[in-house]
Design a protein around this motif. Structure first.
Motif, PDB file in Angstrom:
ATOM      1  N   MET A 176     -52.023  19.346  46.521  1.00  0.00           N
ATOM      2  CA  MET A 176     -53.002  20.433  46.479  1.00  0.00           C
ATOM      3  C   MET A 176     -52.430  21.616  47.264  1.00  0.00           C
ATOM      4  O   MET A 176     -51.863  21.451  48.341  1.00  0.00           O
ATOM      5  CB  MET A 176     -54.317  19.961  47.101  1.00  0.00           C
ATOM      6  N   GLU A 177     -52.600  22.804  46.718  1.00  0.00           N
ATOM      7  CA  GLU A 177     -52.079  24.018  47.346  1.00  0.00           C
ATOM      8  C   GLU A 177     -53.199  24.789  48.022  1.00  0.00           C
ATOM      9  O   GLU A 177     -54.280  24.948  47.455  1.00  0.00           O
ATOM     10  CB  GLU A 177     -51.409  24.900  46.292  1.00  0.00           C
ATOM     11  N   ILE A 178     -52.932  25.278  49.221  1.00  0.00           N
ATOM     12  CA  ILE A 178     -53.849  26.170  49.918  1.00  0.00           C
ATOM     13  C   ILE A 178     -53.282  27.578  49.815  1.00  0.00           C
ATOM     14  O   ILE A 178     -52.052  27.757  49.796  1.00  0.00           O
ATOM     15  CB  ILE A 178     -54.040  25.748  51.394  1.00  0.00           C
ATOM     16  N   GLY A 179     -54.159  28.561  49.714  1.00  0.00           N
ATOM     17  CA  GLY A 179     -53.696  29.938  49.620  1.00  0.00           C
ATOM     18  C   GLY A 179     -54.766  30.913  50.028  1.00  0.00           C
ATOM     19  O   GLY A 179     -55.928  30.548  50.223  1.00  0.00           O
ATOM     20  N   TRP A 180     -54.386  32.175  50.135  1.00  0.00           N
ATOM     21  CA  TRP A 180     -55.286  33.248  50.535  1.00  0.00           C
ATOM     22  C   TRP A 180     -54.690  34.570  50.127  1.00  0.00           C
ATOM     23  O   TRP A 180     -53.482  34.715  49.955  1.00  0.00           O
ATOM     24  CB  TRP A 180     -55.505  33.228  52.062  1.00  0.00           C
ATOM     25  N   ARG A 181     -55.548  35.548  49.962  1.00  0.00           N
ATOM     26  CA  ARG A 181     -55.157  36.942  49.763  1.00  0.00           C
ATOM     27  C   ARG A 181     -56.331  37.783  50.224  1.00  0.00           C
ATOM     28  O   ARG A 181     -57.450  37.610  49.741  1.00  0.00           O
ATOM     29  CB  ARG A 181     -54.825  37.244  48.306  1.00  0.00           C
ATOM     30  N   LEU A 182     -56.067  38.677  51.152  1.00  0.00           N
ATOM     31  CA  LEU A 182     -57.125  39.516  51.714  1.00  0.00           C
ATOM     32  C   LEU A 182     -56.804  40.990  51.537  1.00  0.00           C
ATOM     33  O   LEU A 182     -55.627  41.377  51.505  1.00  0.00           O
ATOM     34  CB  LEU A 182     -57.315  39.225  53.210  1.00  0.00           C
ATOM     35  N   THR A 183     -57.852  41.779  51.472  1.00  0.00           N
ATOM     36  CA  THR A 183     -57.689  43.222  51.412  1.00  0.00           C
ATOM     37  C   THR A 183     -57.079  43.716  52.729  1.00  0.00           C
ATOM     38  O   THR A 183     -57.264  43.104  53.779  1.00  0.00           O
ATOM     39  CB  THR A 183     -59.040  43.906  51.124  1.00  0.00           C
ATOM     40  N   ARG A 184     -56.336  44.808  52.666  1.00  0.00           N
ATOM     41  CA  ARG A 184     -55.633  45.307  53.850  1.00  0.00           C
ATOM     42  C   ARG A 184     -56.553  45.528  55.045  1.00  0.00           C
ATOM     43  O   ARG A 184     -56.170  45.265  56.182  1.00  0.00           O
ATOM     44  CB  ARG A 184     -54.903  46.613  53.533  1.00  0.00           C
ATOM     45  N   SER A 185     -57.779  46.010  54.816  1.00  0.00           N
ATOM     46  CA  SER A 185     -58.684  46.273  55.938  1.00  0.00           C
ATOM     47  C   SER A 185     -59.075  44.991  56.677  1.00  0.00           C
ATOM     48  O   SER A 185     -59.539  45.039  57.813  1.00  0.00           O
ATOM     49  CB  SER A 185     -59.944  47.006  55.462  1.00  0.00           C
ATOM     50  N   ALA A 186     -58.849  43.837  56.065  1.00  0.00           N
ATOM     51  CA  ALA A 186     -59.176  42.555  56.693  1.00  0.00           C
ATOM     52  C   ALA A 186     -57.982  41.932  57.417  1.00  0.00           C
ATOM     53  O   ALA A 186     -58.133  40.913  58.088  1.00  0.00           O
ATOM     54  CB  ALA A 186     -59.704  41.585  55.645  1.00  0.00           C
TER      55      ALA A 186
END
Length: 175
Positions: free
Chosen positions: A91-101
């Motif tokens: 299982m893969e964990i991942g994330w992507r957040l907006t620059r302000s975060a």
């Protein structure tokens, strides 16, 4: 269908109102620096549909991330099965957040909630994370959540042929 809550964040299902900020994130060259292309609004909408379908089918996947204090959508995080053709099956964990975060510890907080869910609820023995060799921010999050790089498992991403940042690193964490 599961939602996860931390002290500051809600990892939830996708809403129609998420499309505008999600599309803006995917059109931001800094957010997409370690990806081959920017995404159009239509591609962003299609990705939301896929993410929501995964959540509905499995009860987990790529959750939308919202700041509890403000209700602001700031990106996604989650656990998802390895894509077909990848050189790993965990299982893969991942994330992507907006620059302000960026820089507020949100990615680490959300990822820790996902790991807890994966190990306690899904009873996963191991979780992996991948990113480009140059994505030092994501690699720092991986280390903060207790993951260790497995250099023997580094690979050329099969879905990004002939891209200068094709080489990816793989991090692991066991239950």
């Amino acid at each position: 269908m599961s939602e996860l809550r931390t002290d500051r964040l809600l990892l939830r299902h996708w809403r129609d109102s998420d499309l505008d900020p999600w599309a803006a994130m995917n059109a931001d060259p800094e957010v997409r620096e370690h990806f081959p292309d920017l995404l159009t609004r239509e591609q962003s909408a299609a990705s939301i549909a896929l993410f929501q379908a995964g959540l509905e089918q499995r009860g987990h996947g790529w959750w939308a991330v919202e700041v509890l204090a403000t209700g602001e959508f700031i990106g996604f995080t989650g656990l998802d099965p390895a894509d077909e053709g990848m050189p790993f099956t965990e299982m893969e964990i991942g994330w992507r957040l907006t620059r302000s975060a960026w820089g507020h510890g949100y990615a680490t907080e959300a990822a820790l909630a996902c790991l807890e869910f994966g190990f306690k609820t899904l009873d996963l023995p191991e979780v992996v994370a991948i990113t480009t060799t140059t994505n030092l921010r994501s690699q720092a999050v991986m280390r903060r959540i207790g993951m260790t790089r497995d250099p023997a498992a580094d690979f050329d991403h099969p879905k990004v042929p002939d891209w200068p940042l094709r080489r990816h690193v793989l991090y692991r964490i066991r239950r």
